[in-house]
Design a protein around this motif. Structure first.
Motif, PDB file in Angstrom:
ATOM      1  N   THR A 157       4.918   0.429   0.987  1.00  0.00           N
ATOM      2  CA  THR A 157       4.463   1.749   1.420  1.00  0.00           C
ATOM      3  C   THR A 157       3.989   2.596   0.254  1.00  0.00           C
ATOM      4  N   VAL A 158       4.696   2.553  -0.869  1.00  0.00           N
ATOM      5  CA  VAL A 158       4.373   3.449  -1.984  1.00  0.00           C
ATOM      6  C   VAL A 158       2.977   3.179  -2.556  1.00  0.00           C
ATOM      7  N   PRO A 159       2.620   1.933  -2.908  1.00  0.00           N
ATOM      8  CA  PRO A 159       1.266   1.731  -3.435  1.00  0.00           C
ATOM      9  C   PRO A 159       0.174   2.053  -2.410  1.00  0.00           C
ATOM     10  N   LEU A 160       0.401   1.700  -1.145  1.00  0.00           N
ATOM     11  CA  LEU A 160      -0.595   2.030  -0.122  1.00  0.00           C
ATOM     12  C   LEU A 160      -0.743   3.541   0.027  1.00  0.00           C
ATOM     13  N   PHE A 161       0.385   4.235   0.057  1.00  0.00           N
ATOM     14  CA  PHE A 161       0.381   5.682   0.195  1.00  0.00           C
ATOM     15  C   PHE A 161      -0.350   6.329  -0.981  1.00  0.00           C
ATOM     16  N   ALA A 202     -13.524   4.348  -5.824  1.00  0.00           N
ATOM     17  CA  ALA A 202     -12.894   3.062  -5.539  1.00  0.00           C
ATOM     18  C   ALA A 202     -12.024   2.603  -6.709  1.00  0.00           C
ATOM     19  N   LEU A 203     -12.534   2.762  -7.912  1.00  0.00           N
ATOM     20  CA  LEU A 203     -11.749   2.368  -9.092  1.00  0.00           C
ATOM     21  C   LEU A 203     -10.496   3.224  -9.238  1.00  0.00           C
ATOM     22  N   ALA A 204     -10.648   4.541  -8.988  1.00  0.00           N
ATOM     23  CA  ALA A 204      -9.483   5.424  -9.120  1.00  0.00           C
ATOM     24  C   ALA A 204      -8.408   5.065  -8.101  1.00  0.00           C
ATOM     25  N   GLY A 205      -8.811   4.862  -6.836  1.00  0.00           N
ATOM     26  CA  GLY A 205      -7.828   4.519  -5.814  1.00  0.00           C
ATOM     27  C   GLY A 205      -7.151   3.189  -6.083  1.00  0.00           C
ATOM     28  N   ALA A 206      -7.934   2.192  -6.526  1.00  0.00           N
ATOM     29  CA  ALA A 206      -7.356   0.890  -6.825  1.00  0.00           C
ATOM     30  C   ALA A 206      -6.392   0.976  -8.005  1.00  0.00           C
ATOM     31  N   ALA A 207      -6.780   1.729  -9.039  1.00  0.00           N
ATOM     32  CA  ALA A 207      -5.908   1.860 -10.209  1.00  0.00           C
ATOM     33  C   ALA A 207      -4.587   2.529  -9.849  1.00  0.00           C
ATOM     34  N   VAL A 208      -4.646   3.554  -9.025  1.00  0.00           N
ATOM     35  CA  VAL A 208      -3.417   4.251  -8.630  1.00  0.00           C
ATOM     36  C   VAL A 208      -2.536   3.329  -7.792  1.00  0.00           C
ATOM     37  N   ALA A 209      -3.151   2.563  -6.864  1.00  0.00           N
ATOM     38  CA  ALA A 209      -2.364   1.655  -6.034  1.00  0.00           C
ATOM     39  C   ALA A 209      -1.669   0.593  -6.883  1.00  0.00           C
ATOM     40  N   ALA A 211      -0.950   0.820 -10.127  1.00  0.00           N
ATOM     41  CA  ALA A 211       0.048   1.457 -10.996  1.00  0.00           C
ATOM     42  C   ALA A 211       1.306   1.841 -10.228  1.00  0.00           C
ATOM     43  N   ALA A 212       1.167   2.166  -8.931  1.00  0.00           N
ATOM     44  CA  ALA A 212       2.328   2.600  -8.149  1.00  0.00           C
ATOM     45  C   ALA A 212       3.128   1.441  -7.594  1.00  0.00           C
ATOM     46  N   ALA A 213       2.625   0.210  -7.717  1.00  0.00           N
ATOM     47  CA  ALA A 213       3.324  -0.948  -7.156  1.00  0.00           C
ATOM     48  C   ALA A 213       4.569  -1.272  -7.980  1.00  0.00           C
ATOM     49  N   ALA A 220       0.840  -5.784  -1.787  1.00  0.00           N
ATOM     50  CA  ALA A 220       0.541  -4.421  -1.335  1.00  0.00           C
ATOM     51  C   ALA A 220      -0.430  -3.740  -2.293  1.00  0.00           C
ATOM     52  N   ALA A 221      -0.303  -4.016  -3.586  1.00  0.00           N
ATOM     53  CA  ALA A 221      -1.223  -3.426  -4.554  1.00  0.00           C
ATOM     54  C   ALA A 221      -2.641  -3.941  -4.334  1.00  0.00           C
ATOM     55  N   LEU A 222      -2.764  -5.266  -4.076  1.00  0.00           N
ATOM     56  CA  LEU A 222      -4.093  -5.818  -3.801  1.00  0.00           C
ATOM     57  C   LEU A 222      -4.676  -5.244  -2.508  1.00  0.00           C
ATOM     58  N   PHE A 223      -3.822  -5.114  -1.507  1.00  0.00           N
ATOM     59  CA  PHE A 223      -4.278  -4.508  -0.256  1.00  0.00           C
ATOM     60  C   PHE A 223      -4.723  -3.066  -0.504  1.00  0.00           C
ATOM     61  N   GLY A 224      -3.970  -2.342  -1.334  1.00  0.00           N
ATOM     62  CA  GLY A 224      -4.340  -0.966  -1.662  1.00  0.00           C
ATOM     63  C   GLY A 224      -5.658  -0.895  -2.401  1.00  0.00           C
ATOM     64  N   ALA A 225      -5.930  -1.875  -3.282  1.00  0.00           N
ATOM     65  CA  ALA A 225      -7.221  -1.902  -3.977  1.00  0.00           C
ATOM     66  C   ALA A 225      -8.363  -2.115  -2.979  1.00  0.00           C
ATOM     67  N   GLY A 226      -8.150  -3.045  -2.032  1.00  0.00           N
ATOM     68  CA  GLY A 226      -9.164  -3.238  -0.995  1.00  0.00           C
ATOM     69  C   GLY A 226      -9.343  -2.001  -0.133  1.00  0.00           C
TER      70      GLY A 226
END
Length: 478
Positions: A157-161, A202-209, A211-213, A220-226
Motif C-alpha cells: 500500500t505505501v509505495p502505491l499510495f 512519470a519519472l517522479a512518480g516512479a522514483a517516489v514509489a 523509494a517508498a517500497a 509493488a514498487a514496479l507496479f507503482g512505477a507502471g
C-alpha cells in the motif's frame, strides 16, 4: 455615436457649423442640428427632422431617459434645445421624441454558440476511462500481496499510495498548464508542455514509489512505477481530447472481470497489465509527435506558480478518494462522468440566465436553484453507483447508512471543489480539500467516528463559498 447619424443625405460635415465647447471640456459635435443662419428658413418643426434621424435609437428605447442620455452625450445643451426645438431641456425633448416614435424592437439575434454545451455520452465516456484503471488493481492484487505491510496497512500500500499521490499532484498541475495553452488557441504549445511535463511526472512518480517500497515490496514498487507511467500518458490523452484512444488502450483490463470469481494465471495477469500500459503509452507518444518539431515558442502562457493550486487540489481530492475505500473509489471514479456533465450544465445555465434575467436578485435566485439541482443530481447518481459497487465489487463493505452518508459528503466536497475550480476559485477549493483530507486522516487514526463530521464541515464550507462566489453575474461572464 457616429457623426454620420446626424447628416442628411447630400451634406458633409464641412458644411455644418461648429458648436462651441460645452461643459466638461467636450466639444459639441458638428452632428447636432444648428440654428438657421440669418435669413434662413426654419422647418415647420425641427423636431420632426430630429425624430427621423434618431428613429432607430428611439424605437428601441424603453424609457425617455435613454434618449436624453443620447442627446446629452452628443453635446446638446439646454440652451441649444430651447433655441432650436423650443423645449426647456433634454428630458422634455426626449419625452417628445419617445412619444413620437413607435416602439420597434429588433428580432432576437441567433443564439450564440454555448461553449459549455457538451453531450452526456462524452462525459460518460470520460467517467468510464476514469474507472477502468481500477481493474488493474484486481489483476495486480496477487502481485501486490508480497511483503509484511507497514503502518497497519496491507502489503504494497505505501509505495502505491506514495506514487499515486505524486502523480495526482504533478499531472493536475500539468493539465492546468496545458489547458491554459489550449484556451489561448496554441495547441502546439500545449503539446510541448505535455511533451516535457508528462515524462518528468512519470519519472517522479516512479522514483517516489520505488523509494517508498520496503523489504519484500519490490513487486509493488514496479507496479507503482507502471502506475506513474500510466497516469502521465492518460493525462496527455485526456487533455488533448483522445478519450476513445484511451478507452481502446484500457480494453485489455476487461480481462480482470473473470478474476472476480476465478484465479487467473500470473503470466496472464502480467501480460494484460503490460499490454494496456504499452497501448496507453504508445497512443500518448503518437499524439505528442507534433511537439518534436521545431517551431516558434508561444507567448503569454501561465506562470508555473499559477498551476500550483491545481496540483494541491489534486492532492487533497486524491487523498479524500483514497480514504473512502476500494468500492467507494469505484463509485467516485465512475461518477466523475456525470459530475463533469453537471458542471457543464451549471455553466451553461448561468450563461443563459445572463441573457434572460434583468435583475441581480432574479439571477441569484435562479443560479442558487440551479446549483442545488446539479449538486442533488450528482449525489443521486453517486448513491446509485455506491450501492451498485457495494453489491458487485468482491469483498466490498456492506451498505450502511453511516457509510453511505460519509461517501455522499465526500462526493459533495469533490463536486463543489471541481465547480469552484472551474470558476477560477481553485485556491479556496484546494485549502478546504487539504484540510478535509488531513481531518479524515486524523479521524481514521484516532477517531473513526469523526470522519463524516470532517467531510460534512468541508462540504458545508464549499457550499457557502459556492453560494457567495457563483451567484454574482460577473462570475459567469466569459
Amino acid at each position: 455615436m457616429s457623426g454620420s447619424l446626424w447628416l442628411k443625405p447630400g451634406t458633409t460635415q464641412d458644411t455644418l457649423p461648429v458648436i462651441p465647447r460645452q461643459r466638461h471640456g467636450h466639444r459639441t459635435p458638428a452632428t447636432v442640428p444648428a440654428p438657421p443662419a440669418a435669413g434662413g428658413v426654419l422647418a415647420a418643426d425641427p423636431l420632426d427632422e430630429l425624430a427621423h434621424r434618431l428613429d432607430a435609437l428611439a424605437a428601441v428605447a424603453v424609457h425617455p431617459d435613454e434618449i436624453a442620455a443620447i442627446l446629452e452625450s452628443d453635446g446638446m445643451t439646454d440652451d441649444h434645445i430651447r433655441l432650436t426645438y423650443g423645449r426647456p431641456d433634454s428630458f422634455a425633448l426626449a419625452e417628445d421624441l419617445y412619444a413620437r416614435t413607435e416602439r420597434r424592437h429588433p428580432a432576437p439575434e441567433a443564439q450564440p454558440a454555448d461553449p459549455w454545451h457538451t453531450g452526456l455520452a462524452g462525459c460518460l465516456l470520460r467517467g468510464l476511462v476514469f474507472a477502468l484503471p481500477g481493474l488493474a488493481y484486481v489483476l495486480g492484487a496477487p502481485l501486490l500481496a508480497a511483503g509484511p505491510g507497514r503502518y497497519g496497512l496491507p502489503p504494497g500500500t505505501v509505495p502505491l499510495f506514495a506514487g499515486a499521490v505524486t502523480g495526482w499532484v504533478w499531472n493536475q498541475a500539468l493539465a492546468h498548464r496545458a489547458y491554459t495553452w489550449l484556451g489561448l488557441g496554441d495547441r502546439h504549445a500545449a503539446v510541448r508542455a505535455l511533451l516535457t511535463g508528462a515524462p518528468a511526472g512519470a519519472l517522479a512518480g516512479a522514483a517516489v514509489a520505488v523509494a517508498a517500497a520496503g523489504p519484500g515490496e519490490r513487486p509493488a514498487a514496479l507496479f507503482g512505477a507502471g502506475q506513474a507511467l500510466y497516469l502521465a500518458a492518460a493525462t496527455v490523452l485526456l487533455v488533448l481530447g483522445r478519450e476513445r484512444a484511451l478507452l481502446t488502450a484500457l480494453l485489455p483490463l476487461a480481462g480482470a472481470v473473470p478474476a472476480f470469481r476465478h484465479d487467473l494465471p500470473e503470466p496472464l495477469r502480467i501480460a494484460l497489465l503490460l499490454l494496456s500500459l504499452a497501448a496507453t503509452t504508445g497512443f500518448a507518444a503518437l499524439v505528442l509527435r507534433p511537439g518534436l518539431r521545431r517551431g516558434a515558442r508561444g507567448r503569454g502562457g501561465p506562470p508555473f506558480a499559477a498551476s500550483l493550486p491545481y496540483g494541491l487540489f489534486g492532492l487533497g481530492s486524491g487523498l479524500l478518494v483514497l480514504y473512502a475505500g476500494a468500492d467507494a473509489v469505484i463509485a467516485l471514479t465512475l461518477s466523475m462522468g456525470p459530475a463533469e456533465w453537471l458542471l457543464h450544465r451549471f455553466r451553461a445555465a448561468g450563461l443563459a440566465r445572463l441573457r434572460l434575467l434583468t435583475t441581480a436578485y432574479e439571477f441569484r435566485r435562479a443560479v442558487t436553484g440551479t446549483l442545488a439541482r446539479c449538486l442533488g443530481g450528482y449525489l443521486a447518481v453517486l448513491f446509485v453507483l455506491t450501492v451498485g459497487a457495494a453489491l458487485l465489487w468482491p469483498g466490498a463493505a456492506a451498505v450502511s447508512v453511516p457509510r453511505v452518508v460519509s461517501l455522499l459528503l465526500v462526493g459533495a466536497v469533490l463536486w463543489l471543489g471541481l465547480l469552484l475550480q472551474a470558476f477560477g476559485a481553485v485556491a479556496s477549493a484546494a485549502v478546504v480539500c487539504l484540510l478535509a483530507a488531513a481531518a479524515q486522516g486524523l479521524a481514521q487514526a484516532f477517531a473513526p467516528a469523526a470522519g463524516p463530521a470532517a467531510a460534512g464541515a468541508a462540504a458545508g464550507t464549499l457550499c457557502v463559498l459556492s453560494c457567495v462566489l457563483l451567484v454574482r453575474p460577473t462570475a459567469h461572464r466569459c
